[in-house]
Design a protein around this motif. Sequence first.
Motif, PDB file in Angstrom:
ATOM      1  N   VAL A   1      28.456  43.434  37.756  1.00 54.42           N
ATOM      2  CA  VAL A   1      29.793  41.965  36.964  1.00 54.42           C
ATOM      3  C   VAL A   1      30.566  43.360  36.745  1.00 54.42           C
ATOM      4  O   VAL A   1      29.980  43.993  35.550  1.00 54.42           O
TER       5      VAL A   1
ATOM      6  N   ALA B   1      32.602  42.635  33.546  1.00 54.24           N
ATOM      7  CA  ALA B   1      33.702  41.121  32.688  1.00 54.24           C
ATOM      8  C   ALA B   1      34.262  42.248  31.449  1.00 54.24           C
ATOM      9  O   ALA B   1      34.365  41.999  30.222  1.00 54.24           O
TER      10      ALA B   1
ATOM     11  N   ILE C   1      37.126  35.473  41.156  1.00 53.70           N
ATOM     12  CA  ILE C   1      36.357  36.217  40.497  1.00 53.70           C
ATOM     13  C   ILE C   1      35.380  36.816  41.807  1.00 53.70           C
ATOM     14  O   ILE C   1      35.149  38.106  41.833  1.00 53.70           O
ATOM     15  N   PHE C   2      35.146  36.582  43.062  1.00 53.16           N
ATOM     16  CA  PHE C   2      34.010  37.350  44.675  1.00 53.16           C
ATOM     17  C   PHE C   2      34.844  38.525  44.266  1.00 53.16           C
ATOM     18  O   PHE C   2      36.350  37.278  45.253  1.00 53.16           O
TER      19      PHE C   2
ATOM     20  N   ALA D   1      31.725  40.929  41.302  1.00 55.09           N
ATOM     21  CA  ALA D   1      32.254  40.118  40.453  1.00 55.09           C
ATOM     22  C   ALA D   1      33.533  40.559  39.521  1.00 55.09           C
ATOM     23  O   ALA D   1      32.532  41.497  39.158  1.00 55.09           O
TER      24      ALA D   1
ATOM     25  N   VAL E   1      34.053  38.848  35.654  1.00 53.78           N
ATOM     26  CA  VAL E   1      34.337  37.810  34.686  1.00 53.78           C
ATOM     27  C   VAL E   1      35.450  38.104  33.724  1.00 53.78           C
ATOM     28  O   VAL E   1      35.711  39.420  33.406  1.00 53.78           O
TER      29      VAL E   1
ATOM     30  N   SER F   1      35.283  32.532  30.664  1.00 51.14           N
ATOM     31  CA  SER F   1      34.576  33.393  30.935  1.00 51.14           C
ATOM     32  C   SER F   1      33.355  32.443  31.151  1.00 51.14           C
ATOM     33  O   SER F   1      32.175  33.653  31.676  1.00 51.14           O
TER      34      SER F   1
ATOM     35  N   GLN G   1      32.730  31.159  34.622  1.00 58.20           N
ATOM     36  CA  GLN G   1      33.509  31.389  35.410  1.00 58.20           C
ATOM     37  C   GLN G   1      31.431  32.332  35.753  1.00 58.20           C
ATOM     38  O   GLN G   1      31.178  32.143  37.246  1.00 58.20           O
ATOM     39  N   SER G   2      31.017  32.345  34.722  1.00 60.89           N
ATOM     40  CA  SER G   2      29.488  33.001  34.626  1.00 60.89           C
ATOM     41  C   SER G   2      28.619  32.145  34.912  1.00 60.89           C
ATOM     42  O   SER G   2      27.619  33.161  35.210  1.00 60.89           O
TER      43      SER G   2
ATOM     44  N   VAL H   1      28.882  32.303  39.048  1.00 62.80           N
ATOM     45  CA  VAL H   1      28.190  34.098  38.916  1.00 62.80           C
ATOM     46  C   VAL H   1      26.791  34.213  38.890  1.00 62.80           C
ATOM     47  O   VAL H   1      25.658  34.729  39.967  1.00 62.80           O
TER      48      VAL H   1
ATOM     49  N   PHE I   1      24.264  35.062  42.038  1.00 62.81           N
ATOM     50  CA  PHE I   1      23.539  36.766  42.289  1.00 62.81           C
ATOM     51  C   PHE I   1      21.644  36.502  42.193  1.00 62.81           C
ATOM     52  O   PHE I   1      21.316  37.526  42.305  1.00 62.81           O
TER      53      PHE I   1
END
Length: 376
Positions: free
Chosen positions: A75, A77, A225-226, A234, A236, A248, A251-252, A255, A259
Motif C-alpha cells: 500500500v 500511502a 486505488i488499485f 494499492a 491511499v 483516505s 479508501q483504507s 483496501v 487485502f
Amino acid sequence: MEFADKPWDDSVPMFPKRDAVEKYLRKYSKGVNVEYGTEVVRVHHRSPRQPTEWKLITRRVKSGKETTRYFEFIVVATGAFDRPFVPRYKGMRTWLKAHPNSMSHSNTYRDAGDFQGKRVVVVGNSASGWDLSAQLASTAKKVWVASTRSVPRSHRKAIAVKEIERLVPEERRIEFEGGTVAERVDHIIFCTGYLYSSTFLKKNGKTSEPLFPEGFLVDDLYEHIFWTGRATLAFVGIPKESPTWLVSQAQSAIVARAFSRRIGYLPILTDMAGWVKDERSKWNKKRKRGEAGKTSFHSLRYPACKDYIDGLERWCLAQDERAREGAPEGNKPFRWSDRLDWVMRNRREIREAFEKRKSDGQIYPTPESLGLSPNC
C-alpha cells in the motif's frame, strides 16, 4: 481534517498548527507498527508465482543500513503532496539569477512574520493559496493573488490579478494578463500544487525505470486505488481537492477488506482497466471543453468527494454482506453526514470567521463555537 473515529479534542482549534496535527496522528497510530526514520529505497514486483510477490528495500536514515523484505501486498500511502510543482514563466530564469532567494513554494512556508512589510505575489488560490493570502494580509505591505478564482473581501491588502505573463527582474516587476502590474515585488510564493512522485516503485528488479512516471496523475488506478497491472498494489490518499483524511479512511476500509481477504471480490483486471479508460475519456472531453485542467484527473472537489466516499461505503457494505462465514468483522466504513455537507458548502465562510476571531484568545474548536451552524 480529522478521522471519523477520532474527533479532535476541544482544546484544539478548528485549524490546528503542525505540532497539534503531529500529536493527533501519533495518538491515532498508537499500537500500529510504524518505522520512523526509514526511507523506502525501491519496491518492485517479482512474480505472481511467488507467495510474497513484492520486494521492498528500505534504508535507515541515520545509520544507512538497508533491509530487504518480501510482501504479498503493498500500500502506497504517500498522498498527493509528493513533489512541489512550480510553473515556468517568461523571465523566470533571469529573475532567479538576479534575486535567488525571492521565490518559494507553499510547502516551505512557515510563518507570515517572515514577510513582514514585504510586497508579495501569491500564485494560486486553492486551499494553500487562500490560507496564505489570508495570513499575509496581516503582515505583508501588499499582496497580489494570481488566480482565476476570486479573493475574499476579508483578505485585506490582497489584490486579485490574472495569470502571470512575464517577470521583469531588472525592475522587480511582474506583469499579469489583462495589463495589471505588480511593482517592486520582494517575494513570490507558488501555491501551485504538487506532482505525484512514487519513483521508488520500479518496473522490475533489473531496471531503475519507475513503474509510474512523475506527473499530474498516477495512471491505471481503479477507483484511484488499485493498480490494474496487479491488484496486490494499492494507493491511499491520491485524490485531491477533497477532505483528504476522510477520503483516505474510506479508501483504507476497502483496501483492508480486499487485502485481508475478508471479501472475495475485486473486479477482474480487464474490467478495472476499462474503468480507467472510461474515466480518462470523460476527463479528456472535459479538458477539450475547458471544464478541467491538466492537473485535475484525481481532483474530487465537493460534491464529487461526497459521491466518491458514498460509493466506497456502498462497496464495503456490499462486500461485508458477502463476507465468508466466520470472517472477522472489519471497521465500519465512513459515512457522509448532512453536517459535513453543510461544512463543505460553507468552508470558506467558516475559515473567514475563524481568521477574524482567532486572535481574541479563544480556541474555537467547531463552527458552532463561532456562532455558525446548519440551522443559521
